[in-house]
Design a protein around this motif. Sequence first.
Motif, short mmCIF file in Angstrom:
data_model
loop_
_atom_site.label_atom_id
_atom_site.label_comp_id
_atom_site.label_asym_id
_atom_site.label_seq_id
_atom_site.Cartn_x
_atom_site.Cartn_y
_atom_site.Cartn_z
N ASP A 163 -38.67 32.95 -20.93
CA ASP A 163 -38.03 32.70 -22.22
C ASP A 163 -39.06 32.77 -23.35
O ASP A 163 -38.75 33.24 -24.45
CB ASP A 163 -37.37 31.32 -22.23
CG ASP A 163 -36.12 31.28 -21.35
OD1 ASP A 163 -35.62 32.36 -20.97
OD2 ASP A 163 -35.66 30.17 -21.04
N HIS A 168 -34.27 37.36 -23.54
CA HIS A 168 -32.94 37.70 -24.04
C HIS A 168 -33.02 38.60 -25.28
O HIS A 168 -32.19 39.50 -25.45
CB HIS A 168 -32.15 36.43 -24.34
CG HIS A 168 -31.77 35.66 -23.10
ND1 HIS A 168 -32.53 34.62 -22.62
CD2 HIS A 168 -30.71 35.80 -22.26
CE1 HIS A 168 -31.97 34.15 -21.51
NE2 HIS A 168 -30.87 34.84 -21.27
N ASP A 169 -34.01 38.37 -26.11
CA ASP A 169 -34.18 39.23 -27.29
C ASP A 169 -34.54 40.65 -26.90
O ASP A 169 -34.08 41.62 -27.53
CB ASP A 169 -35.26 38.65 -28.21
CG ASP A 169 -34.81 37.41 -28.95
OD1 ASP A 169 -33.58 37.21 -29.07
OD2 ASP A 169 -35.67 36.63 -29.38
N ARG A 172 -31.36 42.27 -25.81
CA ARG A 172 -30.50 42.44 -26.99
C ARG A 172 -30.97 43.63 -27.83
O ARG A 172 -30.16 44.44 -28.30
CB ARG A 172 -30.51 41.16 -27.82
CG ARG A 172 -29.49 41.14 -28.97
CD ARG A 172 -29.51 39.81 -29.70
NE ARG A 172 -29.22 38.71 -28.80
CZ ARG A 172 -30.11 37.78 -28.43
NH1 ARG A 172 -31.35 37.82 -28.88
NH2 ARG A 172 -29.76 36.81 -27.62
N ALA A 218 -25.33 30.61 -16.44
CA ALA A 218 -25.19 30.65 -17.90
C ALA A 218 -26.35 31.40 -18.54
O ALA A 218 -26.17 32.15 -19.51
CB ALA A 218 -25.10 29.23 -18.46
N GLU A 221 -25.76 35.08 -17.92
CA GLU A 221 -24.62 35.55 -18.71
C GLU A 221 -25.00 35.84 -20.15
O GLU A 221 -24.42 36.72 -20.79
CB GLU A 221 -23.49 34.51 -18.66
CG GLU A 221 -22.15 35.04 -19.13
CD GLU A 221 -21.02 34.09 -18.80
OE1 GLU A 221 -19.89 34.56 -18.60
OE2 GLU A 221 -21.27 32.87 -18.73
N ARG A 222 -26.01 35.15 -20.66
CA ARG A 222 -26.46 35.38 -22.04
C ARG A 222 -26.95 36.81 -22.26
O ARG A 222 -26.88 37.33 -23.38
CB ARG A 222 -27.58 34.40 -22.42
CG ARG A 222 -27.12 33.01 -22.77
CD ARG A 222 -28.30 32.18 -23.23
NE ARG A 222 -28.99 32.79 -24.37
CZ ARG A 222 -30.24 32.52 -24.72
NH1 ARG A 222 -30.97 31.68 -24.00
NH2 ARG A 222 -30.79 33.12 -25.77
N PHE A 224 -25.53 39.34 -21.41
CA PHE A 224 -24.35 40.17 -21.66
C PHE A 224 -23.60 39.75 -22.92
O PHE A 224 -22.46 40.17 -23.13
CB PHE A 224 -23.41 40.10 -20.46
CG PHE A 224 -23.98 40.65 -19.18
CD1 PHE A 224 -24.04 42.01 -18.95
CD2 PHE A 224 -24.48 39.79 -18.20
CE1 PHE A 224 -24.56 42.51 -17.76
CE2 PHE A 224 -24.99 40.27 -17.02
CZ PHE A 224 -25.04 41.65 -16.80
N ASP A 225 -24.23 38.94 -23.77
CA ASP A 225 -23.58 38.49 -25.00
C ASP A 225 -23.05 39.68 -25.81
O ASP A 225 -23.73 40.71 -25.95
CB ASP A 225 -24.56 37.70 -25.87
CG ASP A 225 -24.72 36.26 -25.41
OD1 ASP A 225 -24.00 35.86 -24.48
OD2 ASP A 225 -25.58 35.55 -25.97
N ALA A 226 -21.83 39.52 -26.34
CA ALA A 226 -21.18 40.52 -27.20
C ALA A 226 -20.82 41.79 -26.45
O ALA A 226 -20.53 42.82 -27.06
CB ALA A 226 -22.04 40.86 -28.42
N GLU A 228 -18.52 43.46 -22.95
CA GLU A 228 -17.35 43.22 -22.11
C GLU A 228 -17.71 43.47 -20.65
O GLU A 228 -17.93 44.61 -20.23
CB GLU A 228 -16.21 44.15 -22.53
CG GLU A 228 -14.96 44.02 -21.68
CD GLU A 228 -13.91 45.06 -22.02
OE1 GLU A 228 -12.89 45.11 -21.32
OE2 GLU A 228 -14.13 45.85 -22.97
#
Length: 262
Positions: A163, A168-169, A172, A218, A221-222, A224-226, A228
């Motif tokens: 992290d 995650h960034d 993204r 969880a 899953e982040r 895959f934010d935004a 489907e």
Amino acid sequence: MTTASQPSRPIDTGKAHPARVYDWLLGGKDNYPVDEAVGTQLPREARDAARQNRQFMHRAAAWLAGQGIDQFLDIGTGIPTEPNLHQIVQGIRPTAKVVYTDNDPIVLRHAEALLVSHPDGVTDYIEADVREPEGIVRHARRILDFDRPIALSLIALMHFITDEQGAHDIVRNLVATLPSGSYLVLSHAASDLYPELAAQVTAEYARAGIPLAFRTRAGVERFFDAMELVPPGLVTATEWVTAPATSVPEGSGVYAGVARVS
């Protein structure tokens, strides 16, 4: 057509590398004693996880090719193990283009010999690190058309990014470069399915100087934010199937999912 960038760094045989440990777990021979030393200390279930992860990649790649996706950016490729991603997708779509990326020079050496494209398609390789996504995308644009859908493949990679390193960034930002209709394919070791085994694996890698960041459902899953998630959603690697299961899936400590970029 097959092309490859030249390695910029010598191979360090004195320090274990995730791609070579993974190769050992899969029963490969392209690793060094330092990598084998890590593998032999891992629980037996680590070999099962490596196999399950590889099988998920095969199923996901075949499904995407069946959906018409013919461009793939595979980051964290690992040492080639047949069938590799390009063999799966070019068996369905011979003109598919695949760009492989890994940060271990030995992977490039093997890629040059083994990642042979179908004559109608393209297979390319770049030595790069996912923590420098701009360079990866810049190179990939030479091969892939970023105005058409692309499948971004991050198989068993992001649990090597903490992290604090902005895991995650990174994902993204990579996804943000993809056009609508693209897909993210991601598998990730779980911290909450088999906590004791996860702690043991994390400790053994840490002894070898390789930090791990196993995550909860969880946390995975982040990534895959935004987006489907396509059926069956975010599940374990053995549960990710696109047809009704005919038997109870084998237990797995790896989360896996495929999601569409809107």
